[in-house]
Design a protein around this motif. Structure first.
Motif, PDB file in Angstrom:
ATOM      1  N   VAL A 109      23.873  55.966  49.394  1.00 21.96           N
ATOM      2  CA  VAL A 109      22.717  55.714  50.490  1.00 21.96           C
ATOM      3  C   VAL A 109      23.446  54.659  51.351  1.00 21.96           C
ATOM      4  CG1 VAL A 109      20.568  54.788  50.487  1.00 21.96           C
ATOM      5  CG2 VAL A 109      21.189  56.158  48.347  1.00 21.96           C
ATOM      6  N   ASN A 110      23.183  54.933  52.595  1.00 16.94           N
ATOM      7  CA  ASN A 110      23.537  54.369  53.885  1.00 16.94           C
ATOM      8  C   ASN A 110      22.272  53.104  54.166  1.00 16.94           C
ATOM      9  OD1 ASN A 110      24.481  53.092  56.151  1.00 16.94           O
ATOM     10  ND2 ASN A 110      25.137  55.237  56.893  1.00 16.94           N
ATOM     11  N   ILE A 111      22.638  51.975  53.326  1.00  8.15           N
ATOM     12  CA  ILE A 111      21.594  51.327  53.696  1.00  8.15           C
ATOM     13  C   ILE A 111      21.672  50.484  55.019  1.00  8.15           C
ATOM     14  CG2 ILE A 111      20.697  49.059  52.677  1.00  8.15           C
ATOM     15  CD1 ILE A 111      21.156  49.995  49.802  1.00  8.15           C
ATOM     16  N   LYS A 112      23.008  50.276  55.375  1.00  6.98           N
ATOM     17  CA  LYS A 112      23.053  49.758  56.886  1.00  6.98           C
ATOM     18  C   LYS A 112      22.355  50.549  57.904  1.00  6.98           C
ATOM     19  CE  LYS A 112      27.730  47.392  56.146  1.00  6.98           C
ATOM     20  NZ  LYS A 112      29.026  47.722  56.609  1.00  6.98           N
ATOM     21  N   GLU A 113      22.292  52.031  57.971  1.00  8.06           N
ATOM     22  CA  GLU A 113      21.626  52.547  58.891  1.00  8.06           C
ATOM     23  C   GLU A 113      20.042  52.423  58.748  1.00  8.06           C
ATOM     24  OE1 GLU A 113      21.209  57.275  60.228  1.00  8.06           O
ATOM     25  OE2 GLU A 113      23.023  56.831  58.770  1.00  8.06           O
ATOM     26  N   LEU A 114      19.663  52.293  57.074  1.00 10.72           N
ATOM     27  CA  LEU A 114      18.307  52.276  57.211  1.00 10.72           C
ATOM     28  C   LEU A 114      17.845  51.012  57.597  1.00 10.72           C
ATOM     29  CD1 LEU A 114      17.820  53.294  53.302  1.00 10.72           C
ATOM     30  CD2 LEU A 114      17.098  54.655  55.545  1.00 10.72           C
ATOM     31  N   LEU A 115      18.792  49.720  57.432  1.00 11.96           N
ATOM     32  CA  LEU A 115      18.277  48.365  58.123  1.00 11.96           C
ATOM     33  C   LEU A 115      18.290  48.573  59.596  1.00 11.96           C
ATOM     34  CD1 LEU A 115      20.474  46.368  55.841  1.00 11.96           C
ATOM     35  CD2 LEU A 115      18.097  46.313  56.054  1.00 11.96           C
ATOM     36  N   ASN A 116      19.161  49.064  60.268  1.00 12.99           N
ATOM     37  CA  ASN A 116      19.193  49.588  61.496  1.00 12.99           C
ATOM     38  C   ASN A 116      18.116  50.016  62.200  1.00 12.99           C
ATOM     39  OD1 ASN A 116      21.715  48.143  62.503  1.00 12.99           O
ATOM     40  ND2 ASN A 116      22.635  49.925  61.697  1.00 12.99           N
ATOM     41  N   ASN A 117      17.477  51.019  61.465  1.00 15.37           N
ATOM     42  CA  ASN A 117      16.425  51.986  61.979  1.00 15.37           C
ATOM     43  C   ASN A 117      15.160  51.252  61.598  1.00 15.37           C
ATOM     44  OD1 ASN A 117      18.149  53.749  62.923  1.00 15.37           O
ATOM     45  ND2 ASN A 117      18.052  54.980  60.895  1.00 15.37           N
ATOM     46  N   THR A 118      15.052  50.177  60.626  1.00 21.62           N
ATOM     47  CA  THR A 118      13.760  49.450  60.404  1.00 21.62           C
ATOM     48  C   THR A 118      13.375  48.431  61.357  1.00 21.62           C
ATOM     49  OG1 THR A 118      14.414  49.859  57.968  1.00 21.62           O
ATOM     50  CG2 THR A 118      12.707  48.095  58.359  1.00 21.62           C
ATOM     51  N   ALA A 119      11.710  48.234  61.489  1.00 23.88           N
ATOM     52  CA  ALA A 119      11.619  47.517  62.401  1.00 23.88           C
ATOM     53  C   ALA A 119      11.815  45.896  62.057  1.00 23.88           C
ATOM     54  CB  ALA A 119       9.746  47.578  62.412  1.00 23.88           C
ATOM     55  N   ALA A 120      11.735  45.182  62.934  1.00 23.56           N
ATOM     56  CA  ALA A 120      12.064  43.803  62.672  1.00 23.56           C
ATOM     57  C   ALA A 120      11.283  43.002  61.413  1.00 23.56           C
ATOM     58  CB  ALA A 120      12.246  42.995  63.866  1.00 23.56           C
ATOM     59  N   GLU A 121       9.951  43.207  61.545  1.00 22.94           N
ATOM     60  CA  GLU A 121       9.110  42.627  60.412  1.00 22.94           C
ATOM     61  C   GLU A 121       9.639  42.651  59.187  1.00 22.94           C
ATOM     62  OE1 GLU A 121       7.179  46.309  62.099  1.00 22.94           O
ATOM     63  OE2 GLU A 121       8.168  44.481  62.866  1.00 22.94           O
ATOM     64  N   SER A 122       9.352  41.592  58.315  1.00 24.34           N
ATOM     65  CA  SER A 122       9.730  41.902  57.009  1.00 24.34           C
ATOM     66  C   SER A 122       8.530  42.606  56.026  1.00 24.34           C
ATOM     67  CB  SER A 122      10.002  40.275  56.333  1.00 24.34           C
ATOM     68  OG  SER A 122      11.136  39.412  57.092  1.00 24.34           O
ATOM     69  N   GLY A 123       8.976  42.848  54.914  1.00 25.36           N
ATOM     70  CA  GLY A 123       8.038  43.369  54.069  1.00 25.36           C
ATOM     71  C   GLY A 123       7.960  45.082  54.029  1.00 25.36           C
ATOM     72  N   GLY A 124       8.992  45.512  54.841  1.00 27.02           N
ATOM     73  CA  GLY A 124       9.023  47.182  54.758  1.00 27.02           C
ATOM     74  C   GLY A 124       9.754  47.558  53.536  1.00 27.02           C
ATOM     75  N   LYS A 125       9.253  48.783  53.240  1.00 28.63           N
ATOM     76  CA  LYS A 125      10.031  49.696  51.987  1.00 28.63           C
ATOM     77  C   LYS A 125      11.164  50.510  52.527  1.00 28.63           C
ATOM     78  CE  LYS A 125       7.296  51.038  48.875  1.00 28.63           C
ATOM     79  NZ  LYS A 125       6.320  51.678  47.896  1.00 28.63           N
ATOM     80  N   LEU A 126      12.118  50.237  51.952  1.00 31.89           N
ATOM     81  CA  LEU A 126      13.365  51.022  52.408  1.00 31.89           C
ATOM     82  C   LEU A 126      13.356  52.278  51.843  1.00 31.89           C
ATOM     83  CD1 LEU A 126      16.364  48.632  53.427  1.00 31.89           C
ATOM     84  CD2 LEU A 126      14.299  49.375  54.777  1.00 31.89           C
ATOM     85  N   LEU A 127      13.562  52.098  50.202  1.00 31.89           N
ATOM     86  CA  LEU A 127      13.654  53.148  49.298  1.00 31.89           C
ATOM     87  C   LEU A 127      12.668  53.294  48.346  1.00 31.89           C
ATOM     88  CD1 LEU A 127      17.505  53.176  49.016  1.00 31.89           C
ATOM     89  CD2 LEU A 127      16.296  55.217  50.026  1.00 31.89           C
TER      90      LEU A 127
END
Length: 493
Positions: free
Chosen positions: A460-478
């Motif tokens: 799982v490319n978590i770095k890419e998920l982080l890059n594509n995630t909005a800046a605000e906290s609390g988001g669910k990546l997986l």
């Protein structure tokens, strides 16, 4: 084929008006009834070959050595070929069948009377269906290792229905099936108003059962029963018994015989085919004889259809009276709780459970290594990535705080991604049993070590998920389930 009873017993069968005698080319006509040509064709069919005793007979020593490899059908055929008489109490569910086997009996019956009472709470008047009998039968045969002879009633219809019934009973695990010649709806043979089908239809049912057995590749024992003793006469019952034997039945049964003499007359018919007795307890039409007396008459197997149901009813009524009066049943009237657990197999279950307890512990230990030692695993991953060739004096240690690293990117500029060290990942794992296995927070900079903690995150490319995630906290990546059924969730905080 000339259908007549054995010479020396012909006096029991007077000439019936509707069946004319046939002249014999060797002398005066016999005084036994002969079937009309069309019935002779139905009964005769292809020539029947008796199984040699050597094929179906298994000695006691051979049976003991065979052990569990002997099928219920083979066990039943061995019993029918062995000396002596064999007793078979009738059960009505899996528990009563287990009790029969536990008591040391070699064979068990299912009773339509008892099964209708226990399953439906209704009288045996044809209300219980084929599907219900097969369903209960499968539960019973799965509960025991001894052969079970199933009550197939009247086959639940015509010859085609009979074939389906036989095949269904084979699939349910029965070693034998009892088929009778009553009309529908049928009822207990010792009750009033019994009616039977014609001779032709009665014989066709047995022929159909034999064909179904052959088509299935089975050797299920076919028990042919007639209720014509009470519906018509003893003479008719004896005639039908001989016809059933000629049609291929393996075991013969006349229900509701009214005297010892009638039982003797029955046992003289078709001497090579075993006979079954039915000792209906509590006041049936047939005299209650002990096994030795039945064996002397000529019986091979005896059923006790109501004993278990009858004593169960009485015991439950007594217990309910006691409870109604504010008491519980006396200790002597019921087994202890420990005895009940043993009968039902709790102790065997516990022993088997131990076989798998060690394996379960090892698996849990492996998961604990993955989930509980997070810090050591992450540290090991960092250590493995350090250059090994440098001498201690050459090492350069640079400390970068998350705040400083988070304010600027690698090129000194600010961007949407403010620096991986400034982020925290929350990894949560919930087992398929609903219990939480892991809930840990780690710096996002430890991405390379995450797979050591949670192998399912490999690839799982978590770095890419982080890059594509909005800046605000609390988001669910997986949020997914792994191959073990555990739910894995990764949150950005």
């Amino acid at each position: 084929m000339q259908l007549s009873l054995a010479t020396g017993h012909r006096s029991h069968i007077p000439t019936l008006p509707r069946l004319p005698t046939s002249p014999s080319p060797h002398g005066p006509p016999h005084q036994t009834p002969h079937a009309p040509p069309q019935l002779l064709q139905i009964i005769s069919g292809p020539p029947r070959t008796r199984r040699p005793a050597s094929i179906v007979s298994v000695s006691a020593a051979a049976a003991a050595s065979a052990g569990s490899s002997e099928t219920p059908v083979k066990a039943l055929r061995r019993l029918l070929d062995s000396p002596g008489i064999h007793q078979g109490p009738a059960c009505f569910d899996a528990l009563s069948a287990k009790l029969v086997e536990r008591a040391g009996f070699d064979v068990c019956f299912t009773s339509g009377f008892s099964l209708s009472a226990a399953r439906l709470g209704l009288p045996d008047v044809g209300l219980v269906s084929y599907g219900e009998m097969v369903d209960e039968g499968q539960r019973i045969t799965e509960a025991v290792t001894i052969p079970v002879i199933g009550d197939g009633d009247n086959g639940y219809g015509n010859a085609i229905n009979v074939k389906r019934t036989v095949k269904g009973y084979i699939s349910a695990g029965f070693a034998g099936i009892i088929l009778e010649d009553q009309v529908s709806p049928k009822a207990c043979g010792h009750t009033q108003g019994r009616k039977v089908v014609s001779r032709e239809e009665a014989v066709i049912r047995i022929r159909a059962a034999v064909d179904a057995r052959k088509e299935s590749g089975s050797d299920i024992v076919i028990v042919a029963r007639t209720d014509s003793r009470q519906a018509e006469s003893l003479d008719e019952a004896l005639w039908r018994t001989q016809a059933f034997a000629d049609a291929g039945a393996d075991l013969l049964f006349i229900d509701a015989l009214a005297s010892r003499d009638e039982m003797k007359s029955f046992c003289k018919i078709a001497p090579s085919v075993p006979k079954m007795a039915n000792m209906l307890e509590g006041g049936g039409k047939t005299p209650i004889l002990n096994p030795t007396e039945l064996e002397e008459i000529g019986y091979k197997i005896v059923a006790y259809p109501l004993s278990l149901l009858g004593v169960s009813i009485q015991a439950m009524q007594d217990a309910l009276v006691a409870i109604r009066k504010g008491r519980v049943p006396s200790p002597g009237s019921m087994p202890t709780f420990e005895e009940m657990k043993d009968i039902l197999g709790f102790n065997s279950y516990y022993e088997e459970e131990k076989r798998y307890a060690t394996s379960s512990w090892q698996l849990s230990s492996q998961k604990a290594t993955s989930y509980s030692e997070t810090e050591s695993l992450v540290k090991k991953d960092q250590d493995d990535q350090e250059p090994k060739q440098k001498a201690p004096e050459d090492l350069i240690v640079e400390v970068i705080s998350p705040d400083a690293y988070g304010n600027y990117g690698a090129d000194g500029s600010r961007g949407a991604f403010l620096g991986i060290w400034s982020r925290t990942l929350r990894i949560k794992i919930i087992g398929r049993d609903g219990f939480e296995k892991l809930d840990v927070r780690i710096p996002a900079g430890f991405l390379d070590g995450i797979t050591n903690i949670v192998p399912a995150l490999g690839g799982v490319n978590i770095k890419e998920l982080l890059n594509n995630t909005a800046a605000e906290s609390g988001g669910k990546l997986l949020d997914f389930q792994d191959s073990m059924g555990d739910r894995i969730q990764v949150f950005l905080e």
